[in-house]
Design a protein around this motif. Structure first.
Motif, mmCIF file in Angstrom:
data_model
loop_
_atom_site.group_PDB
_atom_site.id
_atom_site.type_symbol
_atom_site.label_atom_id
_atom_site.label_comp_id
_atom_site.label_asym_id
_atom_site.label_seq_id
_atom_site.Cartn_x
_atom_site.Cartn_y
_atom_site.Cartn_z
ATOM 1 N N LEU A 114 -10.490 13.906 -81.823
ATOM 2 C CA LEU A 114 -9.605 14.190 -82.957
ATOM 3 C C LEU A 114 -8.300 13.437 -82.750
ATOM 4 N N LYS A 115 -7.988 12.564 -83.674
ATOM 5 C CA LYS A 115 -6.695 11.866 -83.638
ATOM 6 C C LYS A 115 -5.798 12.609 -84.626
ATOM 7 N N VAL A 116 -4.772 13.269 -84.098
ATOM 8 C CA VAL A 116 -3.951 14.162 -84.920
ATOM 9 C C VAL A 116 -2.597 13.510 -85.174
ATOM 10 N N LEU A 209 -13.506 11.332 -84.860
ATOM 11 C CA LEU A 209 -14.219 10.112 -84.443
ATOM 12 C C LEU A 209 -15.301 10.425 -83.417
ATOM 13 N N GLY A 210 -16.227 9.506 -83.280
ATOM 14 C CA GLY A 210 -17.190 9.604 -82.191
ATOM 15 C C GLY A 210 -16.465 9.392 -80.865
ATOM 16 N N ASP A 211 -16.997 10.002 -79.805
ATOM 17 C CA ASP A 211 -16.396 9.851 -78.478
ATOM 18 C C ASP A 211 -16.852 8.519 -77.875
ATOM 19 N N ALA A 212 -15.903 7.602 -77.706
ATOM 20 C CA ALA A 212 -16.247 6.256 -77.222
ATOM 21 C C ALA A 212 -16.069 6.120 -75.712
ATOM 22 N N GLY A 213 -15.758 7.245 -75.039
ATOM 23 C CA GLY A 213 -15.639 7.192 -73.571
ATOM 24 C C GLY A 213 -14.210 6.972 -73.125
ATOM 25 N N GLU A 254 -5.979 -3.390 -73.578
ATOM 26 C CA GLU A 254 -6.886 -2.577 -72.747
ATOM 27 C C GLU A 254 -6.924 -1.096 -73.092
ATOM 28 N N ASN A 255 -6.009 -0.640 -73.963
ATOM 29 C CA ASN A 255 -6.089 0.762 -74.399
ATOM 30 C C ASN A 255 -6.755 0.890 -75.763
ATOM 31 N N ASN A 256 -7.224 -0.226 -76.299
ATOM 32 C CA ASN A 256 -7.922 -0.189 -77.585
ATOM 33 C C ASN A 256 -9.376 -0.650 -77.459
ATOM 34 N N ILE A 290 -11.553 0.340 -80.711
ATOM 35 C CA ILE A 290 -10.907 1.427 -81.447
ATOM 36 C C ILE A 290 -9.543 0.955 -81.968
ATOM 37 N N ASP A 291 -8.858 1.837 -82.678
ATOM 38 C CA ASP A 291 -7.470 1.622 -83.129
ATOM 39 C C ASP A 291 -7.317 0.406 -84.055
ATOM 40 N N TYR A 292 -7.530 0.658 -85.338
ATOM 41 C CA TYR A 292 -7.417 -0.426 -86.318
ATOM 42 C C TYR A 292 -6.079 -0.369 -87.062
HETATM 43 N N1 ATP Z 1 -12.947 7.357 -80.307
HETATM 44 C C1 ATP Z 1 -12.283 7.472 -79.164
HETATM 45 N N2 ATP Z 1 -12.956 7.719 -78.013
HETATM 46 C C2 ATP Z 1 -12.282 7.873 -76.835
HETATM 47 N N3 ATP Z 1 -10.933 7.773 -76.726
HETATM 48 C C3 ATP Z 1 -10.214 7.523 -77.844
HETATM 49 C C4 ATP Z 1 -10.849 7.360 -79.107
HETATM 50 N N4 ATP Z 1 -9.892 7.125 -80.024
HETATM 51 C C5 ATP Z 1 -8.712 7.140 -79.373
HETATM 52 N N5 ATP Z 1 -8.894 7.387 -78.063
HETATM 53 C C6 ATP Z 1 -7.835 7.510 -77.038
HETATM 54 O O1 ATP Z 1 -6.588 7.751 -77.671
HETATM 55 C C7 ATP Z 1 -5.665 6.665 -77.432
HETATM 56 C C8 ATP Z 1 -4.810 6.446 -78.654
HETATM 57 O O2 ATP Z 1 -5.659 6.188 -79.771
HETATM 58 P P1 ATP Z 1 -5.358 4.961 -80.726
HETATM 59 O O3 ATP Z 1 -5.232 3.725 -79.921
HETATM 60 O O4 ATP Z 1 -6.367 4.962 -81.818
HETATM 61 O O5 ATP Z 1 -3.955 5.438 -81.283
HETATM 62 P P2 ATP Z 1 -2.721 4.605 -81.825
HETATM 63 O O6 ATP Z 1 -1.776 5.542 -82.433
HETATM 64 O O7 ATP Z 1 -3.185 3.610 -82.779
HETATM 65 O O8 ATP Z 1 -2.201 4.035 -80.498
HETATM 66 P P3 ATP Z 1 -1.077 3.001 -80.126
HETATM 67 O O9 ATP Z 1 -0.136 2.927 -81.257
HETATM 68 O O10 ATP Z 1 -0.461 3.583 -78.878
HETATM 69 O O11 ATP Z 1 -1.862 1.763 -79.875
HETATM 70 C C9 ATP Z 1 -6.550 5.492 -77.042
HETATM 71 O O12 ATP Z 1 -5.857 4.538 -76.283
HETATM 72 C C10 ATP Z 1 -7.642 6.213 -76.250
HETATM 73 O O13 ATP Z 1 -7.158 6.565 -74.964
#
Ligand code: ATP
Ligand code: MG
Length: 500
Positions: A114-116, A209-213, A254-256, A290-292
């Motif tokens: 859940l991205k809140v 979202l699906g859990d991508a690990g 590396e975080n996306n 992830i993260d579009y």
């Molecule tokens: N589907 C997913 N599966 C596993 N982890 C996820 C998933 N979506 C998000 N995460 C985790 O949550 C973090 C933040 O999500 P995301 O990158 O989508 O947010 P963001 O607000 O766009 O981030 P930022 O602005 O910091 O790049 C990711 O770096 C990852 O650790």
């Protein structure tokens, strides 16, 4: 359209009335329905107006609601937290981004993410002052892109989006507190407020979202095969999405990129050279982009979803050290390419002072520039080699030697006529040609390769659409500032590639 369903508990009539009063809509005028939610499938029941959980949508959210209706075909409703999450669900907070808190929810059926995000709304002045709240405009393109790409292999499964209001359930507060404790142990802190201290009328967008690990940043690299599975996995995903959706990620650090460790497939042994076999597909790792938030794509109805990166030029001014420096420079490279059509890089000062209005031919981040995918693949290769080097310097040297030709074709100094890549498809064609990935590995179930669906764009086409090659600087008004720093920058970066 599938029948509308609701799961779990219902919002109380009094809460509905309060919300109706708050947003100035008569309760009886509300004819919204509740969307399905995959977290609580056990209590499914037919939706009627009587049992629907309905709260009027504030006017400032209408652009989001309208986009959702266009893409999904049903309304995006404001629901109660209880409609989507049990009070005592098994929830762990896994990450904090600038404007989002990310939770993992475990259910009997598996896990979801859940991205809140709290949303800024003029109707709630307090939300406008909250620095962790998001502008609705920035979220719209992200969820539209998630929805458009969800079936493309290598892209995150988008289950649904929900607007949620009301008291935060205890499971979220508990997960938040546990996360803060862990942060404190490492000397950190949370920049998000304690959830249950926010006003009850706060509206969140919850993306399911699906859990991508785990993100690549948290995954250790121990073998060459892991490096190549990540690099080639990302290349295949990008190349496919270029073909199907004219997609550019534009923020592939590396975080996306997520990695899910799967059962190891029986293709060769790790760290054993198999000169004739493919380099791809031996680890069983599942790679997901992830993260579009900064991405650009064509939607199924032909519209272009993109984030206008001109709205916040700070992205192009960031400075850092080591690999972060290359990441920040990659944003500058994207913008330099969009404006000038050249593969050089203009520095932060130029980025800050230069505006699209300074260019004779108008530019827009809506344009399709697949070269940005090449820039991020170049960054990825460099980052993977450096990450492997941290633990296994001699293996990193080995990978570097294998990657020599690939790196040459990524270098911004390399000319297109000498093989420089212009699209992720170009990179994949090279990988297939080198035998690192087989045609079968990128074929669909019917045996056809997506690469045959469209020829990679030639550089002339790409640059012709954009400015054009080296002459593109003529496109700039004469008073545009020149900084002439590109050469130094290229040299410094060359060193970073080295595993020495
Ligand atoms: N589907 C997913 N599966 C596993 N982890 C996820 C998933 N979506 C998000 N995460 C985790 O949550 C973090 C933040 O999500 P995301 O990158 O989508 O947010 P963001 O607000 O766009 O981030 P930022 O602005 O910091 O790049 C990711 O770096 C990852 O650790
Ligand atoms: Mg991110």
């Amino acid at each position: 359209m599938p029948p509308l369903r609701t799961y779990g508990s219902k919002r109380s009539a009094s809460a509905r009335a309060t919300a109706a009063a708050m947003f100035g809509q008569a309760e009886e005028d509300l004819a919204y329905a509740v969307g399905s939610l995959s977290l609580q499938p056990e209590e499914e029941e037919e939706l009627t107006l009587e049992n629907a959980s309905i709260i009027p949508v504030p006017a400032s959210l209408l652009p989001l609601v309208t986009a959702y209706k266009t893409d999904i075909g049903r309304p995006l409703l404001v629901q109660d937290w209880n409609d989507i999450l049990d009070d005592h669900a098994d929830v762990t907070k896994i990450a904090e981004a600038s404007y989002a808190e990310v939770y993992r929810v475990n259910t009997a059926a598996g896990s979801s993410i859940l991205k809140v995000m709290r949303i800024r709304m003029e109707e709630q002045p307090e939300s406008m002052r909250c620095y962790t709240a998001s502008d609705v405009k920035a979220i719209i393109s992200e969820i539209r892109i998630m929805n458009a790409l969800t079936t493309v292999p290598g892209f995150v499964t988008y289950k649904d989006a929900h607007l949620v209001q009301g008291m935060i359930p205890p499971c979220i507060t508990k997960a938040y507190r546990k996360h803060v404790k862990a942060l404190k142990r490492d000397g950190g802190w949370s920049h998000f407020p304690v959830p249950h201290t926010l006003p009850e009328e706060t509206i969140y967008l919850v993306i399911e979202l699906g859990d991508a690990g785990d993100v690549l940043d948290e995954v250790g690299l121990d073998t060459k095969e892991q490096v190549w599975d990540v690099f080639i996995g990302v290349t295949i995903a990008l190349a496919r999405a270029e073909v199907t959706n004219e997609f550019e990620h534009r923020d592939l650090h590396e975080n996306n990129i997520c990695v899910k460790l799967g059962p190891k497939r029986p293709v060769g042994d790790d760290n054993h050279d198999d000169a004739n076999g493919p380099k791809y597909g031996s680890t069983g790792w599942e790679i997901t982009l992830i993260d579009y938030g900064l991405s650009r794509t064509q939607l199924p109805n032909g519209e272009i979803a993109f984030n206008n990166l001109e709205d916040d030029l700070r992205l192009f001014g960031s400075q850092g050290f080591g690999i972060a420096r290359v990441q920040y420079e990659t944003y500058r490279r994207m913008r330099t390419y969009l404006i000038l059509g050249t593969r050089t890089v203009k520095q932060a000062g130029w980025q800050k002072d230069f505006r699209f209005r300074d260019v004779k031919t108008p530019r827009s981040w809506s344009e399709f520039l697949p070269y940005t995918n090449v820039l991020w693949l170049r960054y990825l290769l460099l980052m993977l080699i450096r990450k492997l080097k941290d633990k296994h310097p001699s293996l990193a040297k080995n990978v570097e030697a294998e990657a020599k030709e690939l790196k040459r074709q990524f270098e911004p100094m390399t000319k297109v006529e000498n093989g420089a890549f212009s699209t992720a498809q170009d990179v994949l064609v090279w990988l297939v040609g080198a035998g690192w990935v087989t045609e079968e590995q990128i074929s669909g179930e019917d045996g056809t390769s997506f690469l045959t669906m469209g020829e990679p764009e030639t550089e002339a086409e790409v640059e012709g659409d954009n400015a054009s090659g080296d002459n593109a600087e003529e496109n700039v008004e004469e008073d545009a500032e020149e900084d002439g720093e590109e050469d130094g920058e290229e040299d410094a970066e060359e060193d970073l590639y080295s595993a020495d």
